[in-house]
Design an enzyme around this catalytic site. Structure first.
Site, short mmCIF file in Angstrom:
data_model
loop_
_atom_site.label_atom_id
_atom_site.label_comp_id
_atom_site.label_asym_id
_atom_site.label_seq_id
_atom_site.Cartn_x
_atom_site.Cartn_y
_atom_site.Cartn_z
N ARG A 138 0.83 -1.21 0.00
CA ARG A 138 0.00 0.00 0.00
C ARG A 138 0.87 1.26 0.00
O ARG A 138 0.48 2.30 -0.54
CB ARG A 138 -0.96 0.01 1.19
CG ARG A 138 -0.27 0.00 2.53
CD ARG A 138 -1.28 0.10 3.67
NE ARG A 138 -0.66 -0.22 4.94
CZ ARG A 138 -0.92 0.39 6.09
NH1 ARG A 138 -1.80 1.37 6.13
NH2 ARG A 138 -0.33 0.02 7.19
N SER B 281 -4.93 5.19 5.60
CA SER B 281 -4.59 3.77 5.59
C SER B 281 -4.29 3.25 4.18
O SER B 281 -3.40 2.45 3.99
CB SER B 281 -5.74 2.95 6.18
OG SER B 281 -6.02 3.38 7.49
N GLU C 263 -19.14 3.04 0.23
CA GLU C 263 -18.39 2.35 -0.82
C GLU C 263 -19.17 2.21 -2.11
O GLU C 263 -18.59 2.15 -3.20
CB GLU C 263 -17.96 0.96 -0.32
CG GLU C 263 -16.94 1.01 0.82
CD GLU C 263 -17.55 1.34 2.18
OE1 GLU C 263 -18.79 1.23 2.32
OE2 GLU C 263 -16.80 1.70 3.10
N PHE D 1 -14.44 -4.12 1.75
CA PHE D 1 -15.57 -3.23 1.44
C PHE D 1 -15.66 -2.92 -0.05
O PHE D 1 -16.74 -2.75 -0.59
CB PHE D 1 -15.47 -1.96 2.29
CG PHE D 1 -15.12 -2.26 3.73
CD1 PHE D 1 -15.85 -3.20 4.43
CD2 PHE D 1 -14.04 -1.66 4.34
CE1 PHE D 1 -15.52 -3.53 5.74
CE2 PHE D 1 -13.70 -1.98 5.65
CZ PHE D 1 -14.44 -2.91 6.36
N HIS E 271 -5.33 -3.61 2.47
CA HIS E 271 -5.69 -4.40 3.64
C HIS E 271 -6.39 -5.70 3.26
O HIS E 271 -7.31 -6.16 3.92
CB HIS E 271 -6.57 -3.57 4.59
CG HIS E 271 -5.85 -2.39 5.17
ND1 HIS E 271 -5.39 -1.35 4.39
CD2 HIS E 271 -5.51 -2.07 6.44
CE1 HIS E 271 -4.79 -0.45 5.15
NE2 HIS E 271 -4.83 -0.86 6.39
N ASP F 193 -7.57 -6.41 13.25
CA ASP F 193 -8.98 -6.05 13.00
C ASP F 193 -9.90 -7.27 12.94
O ASP F 193 -11.10 -7.17 13.13
CB ASP F 193 -9.09 -5.26 11.70
CG ASP F 193 -8.70 -3.80 11.88
OD1 ASP F 193 -8.62 -3.35 13.04
OD2 ASP F 193 -8.48 -3.11 10.88
N ARG G 172 -1.69 -4.56 3.88
CA ARG G 172 -1.42 -3.61 4.94
C ARG G 172 0.01 -3.76 5.49
O ARG G 172 0.69 -2.78 5.76
CB ARG G 172 -2.40 -3.85 6.09
CG ARG G 172 -2.09 -3.04 7.32
CD ARG G 172 -2.85 -3.54 8.54
NE ARG G 172 -2.45 -2.77 9.71
CZ ARG G 172 -2.43 -3.24 10.95
NH1 ARG G 172 -2.82 -4.47 11.18
NH2 ARG G 172 -2.05 -2.48 11.94
#
Lengths: 272, 311
Positions: B8, B35, B56, B81, B107, B115, B165
């Protein structure tokens, strides 16, 4: 105004002929939007049927994509493609898909059909216009049942947040959806207050009255810093007596006999 | 010491470069710009960055509209998402009209770590691969990630780029040549082929070194394009090494393993094993602990290879 009434009537005739021929499609919500599309395609929109991808053109997104027949009738009448094409609606190999396909049909600015998505796409078009300092307007038509989709409200927030005053949306408020009346299935009222609360300029009109439609668009064009929602009170199935305000005519094609009766009322003739 | 960098972060760098050379690049995010690293672009080109909020569906629909007007939108959020919540907008508003939208989803996979299962997408490759007109990229390291993003911007049509991530080893040099649709043999071998994608490529390389010491010569292929999959390199591996193990940080259903199996079965059937998430949800934990618990380890790759080779 007679000129526009004549065009709207022609669109209605073509809608009925198309649906009778294809034996499939959505008459109710197509007939309710004839005046709105006539006003847009034959007076308001800055477009060139010979150059459908002209980058400075005004855009139109039929977010309630099942209203494709009225869009196709308007595009054919405007000269984007020959009227004979209308006979191929929903048939195999046809450029006239059951729901609008921007890659297949000249003049269709956005592929739609899955409810709610068109408004978000219209936002993107309006953002691009702002980014490029272009003067074009983005028009969209959403349905009242469609306003039950979550994405409509995501998009409503975005349009206000980004001050998309180049976006003018009509809500075809005919009060019906497939399963019945909006107010019985999932009430959307007060839909005007909702859009106001979301930061839109809201105008309520009779969606079959050209003067009111034109005035609303003039007003919308003068609004600065806000998108406009024109809530157009309409009658589903408008113009064909036995279809008017009848939930059963949402997605059913007329038989030959029914189409002939509609032609009598509209002053049209069914093809052989 | 191997350099470590998250894919990322490479995405953010690539966007910054692209923004300079291509005025049509616009970037959208759904409240995760810090993020996803799209904030790097936002800071340089704020007028071409749009935060749509936590929405989204709106993210993907707006990107579609921008693309109709000639923009090249990069839409970013977490893979879960992007591909889950917004799946149908991706399908109907982006892929069906083949609009020039790039979905760079970060991620992805179990390495979201702490998470937990709600955020660990192990289905995104499967979902994206099954949509017509979609190109699916899953870069192995930061170098490849950056090159993928740049190549995607030059490609006309929808592209899904799967990013991670966690920091992962940088395995390629700057002169590494990335091409959409091409798998790359990154280690020669004759007894078996390990085809890996994404963050598992470095682990596949490590596994091949362990195996080498045991006398097993494992070819390693980096399959960074999941769709269109490089059939030639798979068929060649099937013919030459006669056994294949796939490795991915994704459900073994529908992702790389399935894509490779389809090619193998139709062209040159050979025994295969799929290393990946075994059709289960993940859980919270430090990324490495989660990978360990769900079998995404060098050891598990080695064991699967041993088992297949000994058959």
């Amino acid at each position: 105004m007679d000129k526009y009434k004549d065009i709207a009537n022609k669109l209605r005739i073509d809608i009925i002929k198309m649906l009778e021929e294809s034996k499939s499609g959505h008459p109710g919500g197509s007939l309710s939007a004839c005046e709105i599309l006539t006003a847009l395609y034959f007076k308001e929109m800055n477009i060139d049927p010979a150059n459908p991808h002209w980058e400075d053109r005004d855009r139109f997104v039929l977010s309630k994509g099942h209203g494709a027949p009225v869009l196709y009738a308007a595009l054919a009448e405007k000269g984007y493609f020959p009227k004979e094409e209308l006979n191929n609606l929903r048939k195999i190999d046809s450029m006239l898909q059951g729901h609008p396909d921007m890659k297949g049909t000249p003049g269709v600015d956005m592929t739609t059909g899955s409810l709610g998505q068109g408004l978000a796409a219209a936002n993107g078009m309006a953002l691009a216009g702002k980014l490029d300092n272009k003067d074009y307007k983005v028009y969209a038509l959403i349905g009242d049942g469609e306003a039950q989709e979550g994405i409509i409200w995501e998009a409503a927030m975005l349009a206000a947040h980004y001050k998309l005053d180049n976006l003018i949306v009509f809500l075809d408020h005919n009060g019906l959806q497939i399963d019945g009346k909006n107010k019985d299935i999932m009430n959307i009222e007060p839909v005007d207050e909702k859009f106001k609360a979301f930061g839109w300029h809201v105008i309520s009109i009779d969606g079959h009255d050209f003067e009111e439609i034109f005035n609303a668009i003039d007003e919308a064009k003068k609004v600065e810093g806000k998108p406009t929602m024109i809530i157009a009170k309409t009658i589903k199935g408008k113009g064909v007596s036995y279809m008017e305000d009848q939930v059963g005519w949402h997605g059913k094609a007329p038989s030959k006999e029914e189409a002939e009766k509609a032609m009598e009322e509209l002053g049209g003739v069914l093809d052989d | 010491m191997t350099k470590m960098m998250a894919t990322r972060d490479a995405y953010g760098e690539a966007l910054k470069e692209l923004g300079k050379v291509n005025e049509d690049i616009v970037v959208l995010d759904a409240d995760l710009s810090g993020s996803t690293k799209t904030a790097v672009f936002k800071n340089e080109y704020p007028e071409r960055f749009f935060n749509v909020g936590i929405a989204e569906q709106s993210l993907m629909g707006t990107a579609a509209g921008l693309a109709t007007a000639g923009k090249i939108p990069f839409a970013s959020t977490f893979a879960m998402f992007a591909t889950g919540r917004a799946f149908e907008i991706i399908r109907n508003s982006i892929c069906y009209p083949k609009l020039n939208v790039k979905i760079a989803a970060t991620h992805a996979g179990l390495t979201v770590g702490e998470d937990g299962a709600t955020h660990q997408s192990v289905e995104d490759l499967s979902l994206m691969r099954s949509v017509p007109n979609m190109t699916v990229l899953c870069p192995a390291d930061a170098v490849e990630a950056k090159k993928s993003v740049i190549k995607a911007s030059q490609y006309e049509g929808p592209v899904y780029i799967r990013l991670g991530r966690s920091k992962v080893p940088v395995i390629f040099n700057e002169d590494y040549d990335f091409e959409i649709g091409k798998g790359v043999e990154i280690k020669a071998g004759k007894d078996i082929t390990i085809i890996a994608t994404g963050v598992m490529v470095s682990k596949a390389l490590e596994a091949s070194e362990v195996l080498e010491k045991e006398g097993i010569s494992a070819r390693v292929i980096n399959m960074s394009t999941i769709k269109p999959i490089d059939e030639d390199i798979i068929i060649k591996a099937a013919k030459e090494t006669k056994k294949i193990v796939t490795v991915e940080e994704h459900n073994i259903i529908g992702g790389l393993g399935s894509a490779v199996a389809e090619v193998v079965v139709e062209n040159n059937p050979v025994p295969m094993k799929r290393v990946g998430v075994e059709d289960t949800f993940g859980e919270s934990g430090v990324a490495d602990d989660v990978l360990e618990k769900y079998g995404l380890t060098v050891e598990n790759i080695v064991n699967n290879v041993r088992e297949l080779v000994s058959k």
